[in-house]
Design a protein around this motif. Structure first.
Motif, mmCIF file in Angstrom:
data_model
loop_
_atom_site.group_PDB
_atom_site.id
_atom_site.type_symbol
_atom_site.label_atom_id
_atom_site.label_comp_id
_atom_site.label_asym_id
_atom_site.label_seq_id
_atom_site.Cartn_x
_atom_site.Cartn_y
_atom_site.Cartn_z
ATOM 1 N N THR A 69 1.246 -1.480 0.521
ATOM 2 C CA THR A 69 0.014 -0.304 -0.097
ATOM 3 C C THR A 69 0.559 1.059 -0.157
ATOM 4 O O THR A 69 0.288 2.107 -0.010
ATOM 5 C CB THR A 69 -0.907 -0.139 0.926
ATOM 6 N N SER B 194 -5.386 -4.589 0.602
ATOM 7 C CA SER B 194 -5.149 -4.388 -0.564
ATOM 8 C C SER B 194 -3.981 -4.510 -1.406
ATOM 9 O O SER B 194 -2.530 -3.725 -0.277
ATOM 10 C CB SER B 194 -5.711 -3.320 0.175
ATOM 11 N N GLY C 38 -12.796 -3.533 -6.434
ATOM 12 C CA GLY C 38 -12.118 -2.597 -6.033
ATOM 13 C C GLY C 38 -11.762 -1.380 -7.109
ATOM 14 O O GLY C 38 -12.999 -2.049 -8.133
ATOM 15 N N GLN D 225 -7.427 0.693 -6.205
ATOM 16 C CA GLN D 225 -6.572 0.333 -4.899
ATOM 17 C C GLN D 225 -7.798 -1.617 -5.593
ATOM 18 O O GLN D 225 -8.250 -1.454 -5.894
ATOM 19 C CB GLN D 225 -7.991 0.515 -4.084
ATOM 20 N N ILE E 108 -8.857 -4.804 -4.330
ATOM 21 C CA ILE E 108 -9.318 -5.204 -2.945
ATOM 22 C C ILE E 108 -9.244 -6.992 -3.135
ATOM 23 O O ILE E 108 -9.520 -7.960 -3.943
ATOM 24 C CB ILE E 108 -10.179 -4.944 -2.473
#
Length: 252
Positions: free
Chosen positions: A111, A197, A221, A225, A227
């Motif tokens: 992330t 994520s 997502g 992003q 997911i």
């Protein structure tokens, strides 16, 4: 940073690329080195024990490479390393190292969220957060703190807010060991879903498919992003080439 003895070039770069540091230089070239040194561009914000041991770690890596070349296959190599993986809660001793990794790791970073040392300390005390640092040792020495995980509990889900690792331990199945530890925490805390994520950046493409490789299912997502979710009830922890050590805080 750009070092240029032409004032016009310096001015042009400052205007076109304001994110680039362009120190102003004196007319006398003999003063360039002193000017650059006094500007502090090469001063470290933090200096950890791992930084002090960098030379020893390079030597140990050469020994590991030699052992790998002599091994018949990867499984034999990993077993022969005699690895110990440690999961420890964030502590005062390594808080600076944890913050350093969070703020400089770009490639193996799902992330790329950045936190100050003060924010890291606050997260470590939150009852809704699971935080641990990962250390890897083997027969050739201590790799130091090579990974950081921050997960937030949301009802019956642990959401992996931050997961980063040093690239120097890639290929040793550390990723699987981390997921196994997260699954263990989920089961201890009555959590049935582990969510992660992936936020794409220009540098972290190497972990684009990591969650898929680890058995997570895509949960949608956006382009910004992606997911992924793992059903804890269906996950079987694989046999891994590590002795696992964890402190009491990381065992809860």
């Amino acid at each position: 940073m750009l070092l240029d003895d032409n004032p016009a070039e310096r001015s042009q770069v400052r205007k076109a690329l304001p994110m680039v540091a362009v120190p102003e230089l004196p007319a006398d070239p003999s003063l360039y080195a002193r000017t650059l040194l006094n500007a502090g561009y090469f001063e470290a914000v933090t200096f950890s024990e791992e930084d002090r041991q960098r030379g020893e770690q390079y030597q140990a890596n050469a020994q590991r490479a030699e052992l790998s070349a002599k091994s018949r296959d990867m499984d034999e190599f990993l077993t022969s390393l005699g690895m110990t993986i440690e999961f420890h809660a964030f502590d005062a001793v390594n808080l600076g190292r944890v913050a350093q990794l969070i703020n400089k790791t770009n490639q193996f970073n799902l992330t790329t969220r950045r936190y100050t040392q003060s924010e890291v300390e606050t997260l470590s005390r939150s009852p809704d957060c699971l935080t641990f640092q990962i250390r890897l040792r083997d027969r050739f020495g201590d790799n130091g703190v090579i990974g950081v995980v921050i997960a937030r509990k949301k009802d019956a889900t642990f959401d992996i807010d931050t997961w980063l690792m040093s690239c120097r331990v890639l290929g040793r199945r550390v990723e699987e060991a981390i997921i196994a530890e997260l699954v263990r925490h989920c089961r201890l805390n009555g959590v049935d879903t582990l969510e992660g994520s992936y936020l794409p950046t220009a540098k972290n493409g190497m972990v684009r498919d990591l969650y898929k490789k680890l058995g997570f299912a895509s949960a949608g997502g956006t382009d910004e992003q992606h997911i992924w979710k793992l059903d804890i009830s269906e996950y079987n922890v694989p046999a891994l080439p590590f002795e696992v050590i964890r402190d009491s805080a990381a065992s809860a």
